[in-house]
Design a protein around this motif. Structure first.
Motif, PDB file in Angstrom:
ATOM      1  N   UNK A  85      19.717  70.426  59.763  1.00 37.88           N
ATOM      2  CA  UNK A  85      19.477  69.250  60.633  1.00 37.88           C
ATOM      3  C   UNK A  85      18.651  68.073  59.950  1.00 37.88           C
ATOM      4  N   UNK A  86      17.826  68.693  58.889  1.00 36.75           N
ATOM      5  CA  UNK A  86      17.125  67.698  57.959  1.00 36.75           C
ATOM      6  C   UNK A  86      18.004  67.092  56.979  1.00 36.75           C
ATOM      7  N   UNK A  87      18.950  67.836  56.603  1.00 31.91           N
ATOM      8  CA  UNK A  87      19.884  67.399  55.725  1.00 31.91           C
ATOM      9  C   UNK A  87      20.828  66.136  56.328  1.00 31.91           C
ATOM     10  N   UNK A  88      21.223  66.586  57.576  1.00 32.61           N
ATOM     11  CA  UNK A  88      21.990  65.404  57.990  1.00 32.61           C
ATOM     12  C   UNK A  88      21.449  64.354  58.656  1.00 32.61           C
ATOM     13  N   UNK A  89      19.953  64.598  58.676  1.00 30.62           N
ATOM     14  CA  UNK A  89      19.437  63.076  59.266  1.00 30.62           C
ATOM     15  C   UNK A  89      18.984  62.269  57.896  1.00 30.62           C
ATOM     16  N   UNK A  90      18.636  62.962  56.870  1.00 34.80           N
ATOM     17  CA  UNK A  90      18.634  62.169  55.610  1.00 34.80           C
ATOM     18  C   UNK A  90      20.055  61.562  55.122  1.00 34.80           C
ATOM     19  N   UNK A  91      21.249  62.277  55.430  1.00 35.60           N
ATOM     20  CA  UNK A  91      22.434  61.779  54.756  1.00 35.60           C
ATOM     21  C   UNK A  91      22.768  60.459  55.980  1.00 35.60           C
ATOM     22  N   UNK A  92      22.498  60.620  57.264  1.00 36.03           N
ATOM     23  CA  UNK A  92      22.842  59.554  58.079  1.00 36.03           C
ATOM     24  C   UNK A  92      22.014  58.225  57.900  1.00 36.03           C
ATOM     25  N   UNK A  93      20.696  58.543  57.481  1.00 36.65           N
ATOM     26  CA  UNK A  93      19.679  57.232  57.085  1.00 36.65           C
ATOM     27  C   UNK A  93      20.128  56.643  55.751  1.00 36.65           C
ATOM     28  N   UNK A  94      20.459  57.664  54.698  1.00 38.06           N
ATOM     29  CA  UNK A  94      21.071  57.090  53.443  1.00 38.06           C
ATOM     30  C   UNK A  94      22.377  56.386  53.461  1.00 38.06           C
ATOM     31  N   UNK A  95      23.326  56.863  54.376  1.00 35.96           N
ATOM     32  CA  UNK A  95      24.691  56.213  54.396  1.00 35.96           C
ATOM     33  C   UNK A  95      24.259  54.771  55.000  1.00 35.96           C
ATOM     34  N   UNK A  96      23.492  54.705  56.486  1.00 38.33           N
ATOM     35  CA  UNK A  96      23.095  53.387  56.868  1.00 38.33           C
ATOM     36  C   UNK A  96      22.539  52.757  55.841  1.00 38.33           C
ATOM     37  N   UNK A  97      21.700  53.148  55.272  1.00 40.91           N
ATOM     38  CA  UNK A  97      20.667  52.054  54.035  1.00 40.91           C
ATOM     39  C   UNK A  97      21.821  51.792  53.161  1.00 40.91           C
ATOM     40  N   UNK A  98      22.611  52.641  52.492  1.00 43.24           N
ATOM     41  CA  UNK A  98      23.416  52.085  51.420  1.00 43.24           C
ATOM     42  C   UNK A  98      24.426  50.762  51.928  1.00 43.24           C
ATOM     43  N   UNK A  99      24.910  51.165  53.250  1.00 42.86           N
ATOM     44  CA  UNK A  99      25.707  50.128  53.893  1.00 42.86           C
ATOM     45  C   UNK A  99      25.014  48.652  54.249  1.00 42.86           C
ATOM     46  N   UNK A 100      23.750  48.822  54.709  1.00 43.83           N
ATOM     47  CA  UNK A 100      22.850  47.812  54.868  1.00 43.83           C
ATOM     48  C   UNK A 100      22.707  46.993  53.619  1.00 43.83           C
ATOM     49  N   UNK A 101      22.252  47.785  52.510  1.00 43.92           N
ATOM     50  CA  UNK A 101      21.749  47.230  51.185  1.00 43.92           C
ATOM     51  C   UNK A 101      23.169  46.746  50.667  1.00 43.92           C
ATOM     52  N   UNK A 102      24.200  47.124  50.503  1.00 40.20           N
ATOM     53  CA  UNK A 102      25.290  46.538  50.189  1.00 40.20           C
ATOM     54  C   UNK A 102      25.751  45.364  50.616  1.00 40.20           C
ATOM     55  N   UNK A 103      25.832  45.203  51.992  1.00 35.22           N
ATOM     56  CA  UNK A 103      26.422  44.130  52.596  1.00 35.22           C
ATOM     57  C   UNK A 103      25.076  42.868  52.483  1.00 35.22           C
ATOM     58  N   UNK A 104      23.941  43.219  52.570  1.00 35.35           N
ATOM     59  CA  UNK A 104      22.877  42.417  52.401  1.00 35.35           C
ATOM     60  C   UNK A 104      22.914  41.649  51.026  1.00 35.35           C
ATOM     61  N   UNK A 105      23.028  42.777  50.046  1.00 34.87           N
ATOM     62  CA  UNK A 105      22.720  42.233  48.691  1.00 34.87           C
ATOM     63  C   UNK A 105      24.272  41.258  48.467  1.00 34.87           C
ATOM     64  N   UNK A 106      25.358  41.802  48.942  1.00 40.15           N
ATOM     65  CA  UNK A 106      26.616  40.938  48.682  1.00 40.15           C
ATOM     66  C   UNK A 106      26.514  39.476  49.249  1.00 40.15           C
ATOM     67  N   UNK A 107      25.585  39.439  50.486  1.00 39.01           N
ATOM     68  CA  UNK A 107      25.375  38.062  50.755  1.00 39.01           C
ATOM     69  C   UNK A 107      24.251  37.399  50.448  1.00 39.01           C
ATOM     70  N   UNK A 108      23.708  37.896  49.296  1.00 36.30           N
ATOM     71  CA  UNK A 108      22.564  37.282  48.471  1.00 36.30           C
ATOM     72  C   UNK A 108      21.319  37.463  49.299  1.00 36.30           C
ATOM     73  N   UNK A 109      21.246  38.207  50.096  1.00 34.93           N
ATOM     74  CA  UNK A 109      19.986  38.542  51.129  1.00 34.93           C
ATOM     75  C   UNK A 109      19.715  37.208  52.033  1.00 34.93           C
ATOM     76  N   UNK A 110      20.749  36.606  52.115  1.00 36.99           N
ATOM     77  CA  UNK A 110      20.537  35.443  53.325  1.00 36.99           C
ATOM     78  C   UNK A 110      20.270  36.006  54.701  1.00 36.99           C
ATOM     79  N   UNK A 111      19.310  35.195  55.221  1.00 36.96           N
ATOM     80  CA  UNK A 111      18.800  35.206  56.349  1.00 36.96           C
ATOM     81  C   UNK A 111      19.933  35.623  57.372  1.00 36.96           C
ATOM     82  N   UNK A 112      19.901  36.833  58.245  1.00 36.29           N
ATOM     83  CA  UNK A 112      20.696  37.018  59.283  1.00 36.29           C
ATOM     84  C   UNK A 112      21.964  37.604  58.853  1.00 36.29           C
ATOM     85  N   UNK A 113      22.151  37.994  57.554  1.00 35.93           N
ATOM     86  CA  UNK A 113      23.371  38.777  56.972  1.00 35.93           C
ATOM     87  C   UNK A 113      23.112  40.304  57.353  1.00 35.93           C
ATOM     88  N   UNK A 114      24.176  40.893  57.378  1.00 37.26           N
ATOM     89  CA  UNK A 114      24.391  42.345  57.556  1.00 37.26           C
ATOM     90  C   UNK A 114      23.463  42.699  58.844  1.00 37.26           C
TER      91      UNK A 114
END
Length: 138
Positions: A85-114
């Protein structure tokens, strides 16, 4: 892999998730490293920082519980399920973090992006904390 009947439950556990390189240090604990990674960025708002804090607090409570009371009271199977369970929780957060950071960085951290990715990270953080809390409260 064939296991004795008494250990057949091992085959029912989810496969181990290989920790991505970016959360293998600086500590030996992937969840802690993920929290450090997120907090060291400038992309989190106060609401996400609060949820990151709640997650690391629940992670600490969960590990304290499983290392003491849980280990004494639960079967080996239940302890293994808690670890999964702990590994699954860490994985789900990591994947959501990775998706958010990639899209947000790709939009040059524009307000309201991602916004959808940010919401997914919010949901995953909240859900992971609740799952860890519920597991030790059973």
């Amino acid at each position: 892999m064939s296991v004795p009947d008494d250990w057949a439950w091992l085959e029912e556990l989810p496969e181990a998730w290989p920790n991505p390189a970016e959360i293998t240090g600086p500590t030996a604990v992937p969840a802690t490293n993920l929290v450090l990674l997120m907090l060291s960025s400038e992309m989190l708002g106060n609401d996400l920082m609060e949820l990151v804090g709640e997650f690391i607090a629940e992670d600490a409570r969960f590990n304290s519980w499983i290392g003491g009371e849980g280990k004494r009271e639960l079967s080996m199977r239940k302890v293994a399920e808690c670890s999964a369970l702990l590994r699954e929780c860490t994985k789900s957060i990591y994947e959501a973090w990775r998706d958010f950071s990639e899209v947000h960085e790709g939009a040059q951290r524009t307000a309201g992006s991602a916004l959808p990715e940010r919401h997914a990270l919010f949901v995953n953080l909240k859900s992971a904390s609740e799952k860890l809390r519920n597991a030790r409260m059973k």
